[in-house]
Scaffold this active site. Structure first.
Site, short mmCIF file in Angstrom:
data_model
loop_
_atom_site.label_atom_id
_atom_site.label_comp_id
_atom_site.label_asym_id
_atom_site.label_seq_id
_atom_site.Cartn_x
_atom_site.Cartn_y
_atom_site.Cartn_z
N LYS A 109 0.86 -1.28 0.00
CA LYS A 109 0.08 0.03 0.00
C LYS A 109 0.89 1.17 -0.01
O LYS A 109 1.72 1.31 0.93
CB LYS A 109 -0.59 -0.06 1.10
CG LYS A 109 -1.92 1.15 1.25
CD LYS A 109 -3.06 0.99 0.49
CE LYS A 109 -3.97 1.89 0.21
NZ LYS A 109 -3.47 2.92 -0.96
N LYS A 153 4.62 2.68 8.42
CA LYS A 153 3.54 3.55 8.58
C LYS A 153 2.23 2.61 9.03
O LYS A 153 1.61 2.77 9.96
CB LYS A 153 3.24 4.35 7.53
CG LYS A 153 2.61 5.62 7.68
CD LYS A 153 2.33 6.44 6.23
CE LYS A 153 3.67 7.12 5.93
NZ LYS A 153 3.39 7.99 4.88
N LYS A 160 5.37 1.90 -2.68
CA LYS A 160 5.32 3.22 -3.20
C LYS A 160 5.81 3.17 -4.64
O LYS A 160 6.55 2.53 -5.19
CB LYS A 160 6.42 4.24 -2.46
CG LYS A 160 6.33 5.64 -2.60
CD LYS A 160 5.05 6.17 -1.55
CE LYS A 160 5.04 7.53 -1.33
NZ LYS A 160 4.15 7.73 0.01
N THR A 208 -4.69 13.15 6.05
CA THR A 208 -3.04 13.30 6.38
C THR A 208 -2.97 14.58 7.42
O THR A 208 -2.36 14.55 8.43
CB THR A 208 -2.03 13.41 5.20
OG1 THR A 208 -2.76 12.29 4.31
CG2 THR A 208 -1.05 13.12 5.67
N ASN A 220 -1.36 19.71 0.09
CA ASN A 220 -2.48 18.81 0.88
C ASN A 220 -2.37 18.74 2.48
O ASN A 220 -3.37 19.00 3.08
CB ASN A 220 -2.79 17.75 0.04
CG ASN A 220 -4.02 17.15 0.63
OD1 ASN A 220 -5.19 17.71 0.65
ND2 ASN A 220 -3.85 15.87 0.97
N SER A 235 -7.31 5.45 3.78
CA SER A 235 -7.03 4.93 2.59
C SER A 235 -7.77 3.33 2.91
O SER A 235 -8.61 2.80 2.26
CB SER A 235 -5.84 4.62 2.05
OG SER A 235 -5.56 5.75 1.22
N1 GLU Z 1 0.83 8.73 -0.04
C1 GLU Z 1 0.19 8.80 1.23
C2 GLU Z 1 1.37 8.52 2.23
O1 GLU Z 1 2.57 8.55 1.96
C3 GLU Z 1 -1.00 7.75 1.35
C4 GLU Z 1 -0.82 6.46 1.01
C5 GLU Z 1 -2.00 5.83 0.80
O2 GLU Z 1 -3.12 6.13 1.26
O3 GLU Z 1 -1.76 4.45 0.29
O4 GLU Z 1 1.14 8.13 3.21
#
Ligand code: GLU
Length: 428
Positions: free
Chosen positions: A71, A95, A107, A191, A222, A362
């Site tokens: 994810k 995370k 990622k 976030t 954001n 998410s």
């Molecule tokens: N891009 C966001 C992060 O770095 C969210 C990632 C997601 O929702 O999967 O945490």
């Protein structure tokens, strides 16, 4: 600041190694956890509006999938690099683990500058990404989301291409979708709000009243924008915001000792978070250099833009008033700076805990999609607050118990969870 030599992957590995040596991890486990398990490099050929073809290169890294499907966001950035994406995929694993989500870490990044591309060209990059990657993505495999310079529209183009190729409906293959097409209420704010939920929890520990605090923020994208919004709603005063200006290739800090009006700044920013400086001046605000945000006399610093901003060189120059750093960005604090901050008595809420609100929402989006039942915004934010505060409490308690900083405590919890999953699966 040594931006040119800074390598986020080395940064992420230094952090990991530093904590791994205090845990009972055998060499094989360390080896497994300090790099992504899967790395995909792809090229997307795109027909440009002028009839030429350009090839956009990119990466999708899956650091670890022991806890669940990979994810993490997909970024569009002109200076994207394999090592940046490696580091970010690793941080995603920690995370998800620190919050207790049943998800692994991944990622992606495409080397491109959306600020110079038409919408049609961006759409063709999104669809091209799926054409290259669809076999390796899916609700139970790898689930992208928005990140730097990508948004809900990009997610829908990708979903549509995926569903066209696979011939079904798979809302769970991507998150951060617009609310009217399978997205979750509150995802856009999640976030930034999450940053402030952890801040509130820390202020309560320190017996500080948010209404008597001031903050300085780096960024107005954001994350920063919604963090600023909630912080001021709760009574805090944002006295400085620094933001990037594409046309001058430079950042500026906007200041006002009595506090900036966040809603007014939102009205005069573009979609990439650059605030119009002339209009900011007209509001009576002072404009100064981009680094000034870091050296303000404030209680709280919120780096919510770039990596490697708080370094061994900058820590001694921070105002003695600073008590708390909320890491809204990924990797804003250099590894060497951690010990210096700890010695100075500055408490930092580490990035992969502080900014976990996005991926947590998410996860809620996936649950809502799977059950085909969508929650009210209040319900989303209440659940988000609960998960963030619970994760914060566990990390804070361990940090106190062991007299370590919160980054080391968060790593200890996250690594332990991933290690247990790896062992239960019999991988190591
Ligand atoms: N891009 C966001 C992060 O770095 C969210 C990632 C997601 O929702 O999967 O945490």
């Amino acid at each position: 600041m040594s931006h040119n030599t800074y390598n986020p992957f080395i940064h992420a590995q230094q952090q990991f190694d530093h904590v791994a040596q205090t845990l009972e991890l055998d060499d094989g486990m360390k080896d497994l956890l300090r790099s992504p398990m899967k790395e995909i490099h792809f090229s997307i050929p795109v027909k440009m509006d002028d009839g030429t073809t350009r090839v956009f290169k990119g990466f999708r890294m899956k650091h670890n999938e022991a806890l669940g499907p990979a994810k993490g966001g997909l970024r569009f950035h002109p200076h994207e690099s394999a090592d940046t994406v490696r580091a970010l995929s690793m941080w995603m694993t920690w995370k998800c683990a620190v919050v207790g989500l049943p998800l692994g870490g991944g990622k992606g990044g495409v080397i491109c500058d959306p600020q110079t591309l038409s919408l049609g060209e961006q759409e063709r990059i999104c669809r091209g990404f799926i054409r290259q990657m669809h076999q390796l993505l899916g609700p139970n495999t790898d689930v992208p989301a928005p990140d730097v310079m990508t948004n809900g529209q990009h997610m829908i183009w990708m979903l549509d291409e995926y569903e066209t190729i696979t011939g079904g409906h798979y809302p769970g293959m991507i998150t951060g979708k617009p609310v009217n097409l399978g997205g979750s209420q509150g995802r856009t704010e999640a976030t930034g709000y999450g940053v402030i939920y952890t801040l509130e929890a820390l202020l309560a520990k320190k017996k500080l009243n948010i209404k008597e605090t001031t903050a300085s923020i780096q960024g107005f994208g954001n994350v920063a924008q919604y963090a600023a919004e909630l912080y001021t709603q709760l009574g805090g005063k944002v006295v400085a915001i620094s933001c990037w200006h594409q046309k001058d290739q430079k950042s500026y800090t906007i200041l006002h000792p009595e506090g900036l009006n966040i809603a007014a700044l939102v009205n005069i920013k573009d979609k990439f978070g650059s605030i119009d400086l002339d209009k900011a001046k007209a509001l009576g605000y002072e404009i100064t250099n981009g680094e000034a945000w870091l050296y303000q006399e404030v209680d709280i610093l919120i780096p919510a833009a770039l990596e490697n901003q708080i370094t061994a060189e900058s820590v001694p120059q921070l105002s003695s008033k600073v008590k708390i750093i909320c890491e809204g960005a990924n990797g804003p604090t250099a590894h060497e700076a951690d010990a210096l901050l700890f010695e100075k008595g500055i408490t930092f809420i580490p990035d992969f805990l502080c900014n976990a609100g996005g991926v947590t929402c998410s996860y809620f989006e996936q649950i809502q999609g799977n059950t085909n039942f969508y929650w009210e915004k209040d319900e989303v934010l209440t659940k988000l607050n609960l998960m963030m505060v619970n994760a914060f409490e566990r990390v804070y308690a361990l940090a106190e118990e062991k007299n370590i900083d919160m980054r080391d405590a968060a790593y200890t919890i996250a690594i332990q969870r991933v290690k247990d999953a790896v062992q239960l699966r019999g991988w190591a």
